[in-house]
Design a protein around this motif. Structure first.
Motif, PDB file in Angstrom:
ATOM      1  N   ASP A  14       6.315   9.054  -8.063  1.00 32.14           N
ATOM      2  CA  ASP A  14       7.672   9.447  -8.403  1.00 32.14           C
ATOM      3  C   ASP A  14       8.611   8.281  -8.121  1.00 32.14           C
ATOM      4  N   GLU A  15       9.893   8.531  -8.237  1.00 31.88           N
ATOM      5  CA  GLU A  15      10.864   7.436  -8.086  1.00 31.88           C
ATOM      6  C   GLU A  15      10.946   6.914  -6.653  1.00 31.88           C
ATOM      7  N   ASN A  16      10.362   7.658  -5.690  1.00 31.79           N
ATOM      8  CA  ASN A  16      10.425   7.250  -4.288  1.00 31.79           C
ATOM      9  C   ASN A  16       9.112   6.667  -3.765  1.00 31.79           C
ATOM     10  N   THR A  17       8.117   6.563  -4.633  1.00 32.95           N
ATOM     11  CA  THR A  17       6.799   6.130  -4.170  1.00 32.95           C
ATOM     12  C   THR A  17       6.836   4.753  -3.515  1.00 32.95           C
ATOM     13  N   PHE A  18       7.488   3.800  -4.153  1.00 30.81           N
ATOM     14  CA  PHE A  18       7.519   2.434  -3.629  1.00 30.81           C
ATOM     15  C   PHE A  18       8.158   2.391  -2.238  1.00 30.81           C
ATOM     16  N   GLU A  19       9.278   3.061  -2.080  1.00 32.20           N
ATOM     17  CA  GLU A  19       9.956   3.086  -0.782  1.00 32.20           C
ATOM     18  C   GLU A  19       9.151   3.870   0.244  1.00 32.20           C
ATOM     19  N   ARG A  20       8.496   4.933  -0.200  1.00 32.35           N
ATOM     20  CA  ARG A  20       7.728   5.775   0.718  1.00 32.35           C
ATOM     21  C   ARG A  20       6.539   5.025   1.311  1.00 32.35           C
ATOM     22  N   PHE A  21       5.895   4.203   0.502  1.00 33.38           N
ATOM     23  CA  PHE A  21       4.738   3.456   0.981  1.00 33.38           C
ATOM     24  C   PHE A  21       5.140   2.217   1.775  1.00 33.38           C
ATOM     25  N   GLY A  22       6.249   1.605   1.429  1.00 29.97           N
ATOM     26  CA  GLY A  22       6.692   0.419   2.151  1.00 29.97           C
ATOM     27  C   GLY A  22       5.647  -0.681   2.129  1.00 29.97           C
ATOM     28  N   TYR A  23       5.337  -1.212   3.301  1.00 28.22           N
ATOM     29  CA  TYR A  23       4.344  -2.287   3.401  1.00 28.22           C
ATOM     30  C   TYR A  23       2.903  -1.769   3.495  1.00 28.22           C
ATOM     31  N   TYR A  24       2.732  -0.468   3.316  1.00 26.56           N
ATOM     32  CA  TYR A  24       1.390   0.115   3.271  1.00 26.56           C
ATOM     33  C   TYR A  24       0.996   0.279   1.805  1.00 26.56           C
ATOM     34  N   PRO A  25      -0.097  -0.305   1.332  1.00 27.86           N
ATOM     35  CA  PRO A  25      -1.076  -1.109   2.068  1.00 27.86           C
ATOM     36  C   PRO A  25      -0.910  -2.624   1.873  1.00 27.86           C
ATOM     37  N   SER A  26       0.239  -3.062   1.350  1.00 25.61           N
ATOM     38  CA  SER A  26       0.396  -4.465   0.941  1.00 25.61           C
ATOM     39  C   SER A  26       0.081  -5.448   2.060  1.00 25.61           C
ATOM     40  N   VAL A  27       0.634  -5.183   3.262  1.00 26.99           N
ATOM     41  CA  VAL A  27       0.450  -6.161   4.335  1.00 26.99           C
ATOM     42  C   VAL A  27      -1.030  -6.274   4.733  1.00 26.99           C
ATOM     43  N   THR A  28      -1.766  -5.181   4.662  1.00 26.01           N
ATOM     44  CA  THR A  28      -3.199  -5.249   4.960  1.00 26.01           C
ATOM     45  C   THR A  28      -3.944  -6.009   3.877  1.00 26.01           C
ATOM     46  N   ILE A  29      -3.531  -5.860   2.637  1.00 24.54           N
ATOM     47  CA  ILE A  29      -4.140  -6.633   1.544  1.00 24.54           C
ATOM     48  C   ILE A  29      -3.957  -8.127   1.794  1.00 24.54           C
ATOM     49  N   PHE A  30      -2.771  -8.529   2.262  1.00 25.88           N
ATOM     50  CA  PHE A  30      -2.558  -9.941   2.591  1.00 25.88           C
ATOM     51  C   PHE A  30      -3.548 -10.371   3.680  1.00 25.88           C
ATOM     52  N   GLY A  31      -3.745  -9.515   4.671  1.00 26.49           N
ATOM     53  CA  GLY A  31      -4.687  -9.825   5.742  1.00 26.49           C
ATOM     54  C   GLY A  31      -6.116  -9.939   5.253  1.00 26.49           C
ATOM     55  N   PHE A  32      -6.533  -9.015   4.404  1.00 27.64           N
ATOM     56  CA  PHE A  32      -7.886  -9.070   3.858  1.00 27.64           C
ATOM     57  C   PHE A  32      -8.080 -10.324   3.006  1.00 27.64           C
ATOM     58  N   THR A  33      -7.061 -10.711   2.256  1.00 27.91           N
ATOM     59  CA  THR A  33      -7.154 -11.909   1.415  1.00 27.91           C
ATOM     60  C   THR A  33      -7.373 -13.147   2.277  1.00 27.91           C
ATOM     61  N   LEU A  34      -6.595 -13.276   3.331  1.00 33.88           N
ATOM     62  CA  LEU A  34      -6.721 -14.428   4.228  1.00 33.88           C
ATOM     63  C   LEU A  34      -8.053 -14.411   4.972  1.00 33.88           C
ATOM     64  N   LEU A  35      -8.563 -13.225   5.220  1.00 34.37           N
ATOM     65  CA  LEU A  35      -9.844 -13.104   5.915  1.00 34.37           C
ATOM     66  C   LEU A  35     -11.013 -13.495   5.016  1.00 34.37           C
ATOM     67  N   PHE A  36     -11.057 -12.936   3.824  1.00 30.35           N
ATOM     68  CA  PHE A  36     -12.216 -13.107   2.958  1.00 30.35           C
ATOM     69  C   PHE A  36     -12.234 -14.443   2.219  1.00 30.35           C
ATOM     70  N   CYS A  37     -11.055 -14.995   1.921  1.00 33.21           N
ATOM     71  CA  CYS A  37     -10.974 -16.218   1.114  1.00 33.21           C
ATOM     72  C   CYS A  37     -10.912 -17.465   1.994  1.00 33.21           C
TER      73      CYS A  37
END
Length: 313
Positions: free
Chosen positions: A135-158
């Motif tokens: 919905d129109e609030n999805t982006f705000e509702r999720f915030g940095y979840y899961p984006s910040v963890t994706i950044f961590g996984f990228t730095l870990l695996f690559c």
């Protein structure tokens, strides 16, 4: 300190093989049996990877859409992390899977305010739980979840030569500074940042920044964590294991974490595994009942991961 007995582990093993999805059984095997190579989890995940490199098709039980989404792709990366992979170079098949996944994440998605849009536009065409209603609030509702963890996984695996690595490092620095700007974090964001910290500590990256972030996260977590075990099942409960399982802890946080681990052992259902409290709209989606059954396998290997990590076997 409570521990799983041999009898409980025997029942868990039997019930995992008898009553869970093939992918969840493969993840369980990869995590806990030396006779099975970790690559069995890679083989299982490949069934859910789309041509664009992202993941969908019900890998995450609360999202039935076959289309790739950032969120389901994050779930695939998290499974690889839980199984024990720490570099894409560990396995040729793993390297191919991750290259395609990171290409999907960083080349087929545009970040907004340093964050990924977690769900695809087609999401609501398919069955899904209330948490994953687009919905129109999805982006705000999720915030940095899961984006910040994706950044961590990228730095870990690559490794450092990858373009994805360089992008993720810049995004990670911004995510750290953004943590202090907000004075209200969801429990999912707290979990996302804690796992991000663990990934970067493994790679010995941004240590000074992480020390400050971890102290702030720990202080914030102690102010919001659910301290009464009887409240753990409430919808807004902030479980200690959600925040503290990936951090360096003080004595207060350790005590709360250990209490939660005891609770996990006490909450094994009569069938020998763990049930999952779902927020599906049962009147809207007939898939709700089958989703609850599928969740048993995921909830079980997630709990077993925590119990193994903290020597509760």
């Amino acid at each position: 300190m409570k521990q799983l007995t041999k009898e409980q582990l025997s029942v868990i093993e039997r019930q995992m093989f008898n009553h869970t999805r093939d992918v969840d059984t493969a993840i369980y095997d990869a995590m806990f049996f030396d006779d099975f190579p970790k690559e069995i989890a890679v083989d299982a995940l490949l069934m859910y990877q789309n041509k664009d490199g992202g993941f969908g098709s019900g890998l995450h039980i609360d999202i039935y859409s076959p289309d790739s989404s950032v969120y389901v792709t994050y779930e695939a990366l998290k499974i690889l992390y839980m199984v024990g992979f720490r570099s894409m170079k560990e396995n040729e098949l793993l390297e191919g899977l991750l290259n395609k996944a990171f290409n999907y994440l960083y080349n087929r998605n545009t970040l907004k305010d340093n964050k990924f849009e977690p769900l695809e536009k087609t999401n609501n065409k398919y069955a899904h739980s209330k948490k994953f209603e687009l919905d129109e609030n999805t982006f705000e509702r999720f915030g940095y979840y899961p984006s910040v963890t994706i950044f961590g996984f990228t730095l870990l695996f690559c490794d450092e030569t990858k373009a994805y690595y360089k992008k993720a490092l810049n995004y990670a620095k911004k995510a750290i500074s953004d943590f202090y700007i907000s004075n209200a974090h969801t429990k999912d964001e707290l979990y996302a940042y804690s796992l991000f910290i663990e990934c970067l500590r493994y790679k010995n990256l941004l240590i000074e920044e992480l020390d400050k972030l971890e102290n702030s996260l720990l202080e914030y977590g102690l102010s919001v964590v659910s301290r009464d075990v009887s409240a753990y099942e409430e919808e807004d409960a902030v479980r200690p294991t959600l925040i503290f399982a990936h951090l360096n802890l003080n004595e207060e946080a350790k005590e709360l974490l250990e209490r939660d681990l005891d609770y996990i052992i006490d909450s094994i259902a009569s069938h020998g595994l763990w049930d999952h409290k779902s927020d599906w709209d049962e009147d809207k989606y007939p898939e709700a009942s089958s989703a609850s059954l599928k969740w048993i396998g995921v909830e079980s290997y997630r709990n077993l991961y925590l119990l193994k990590k903290f020597n509760r076997f």
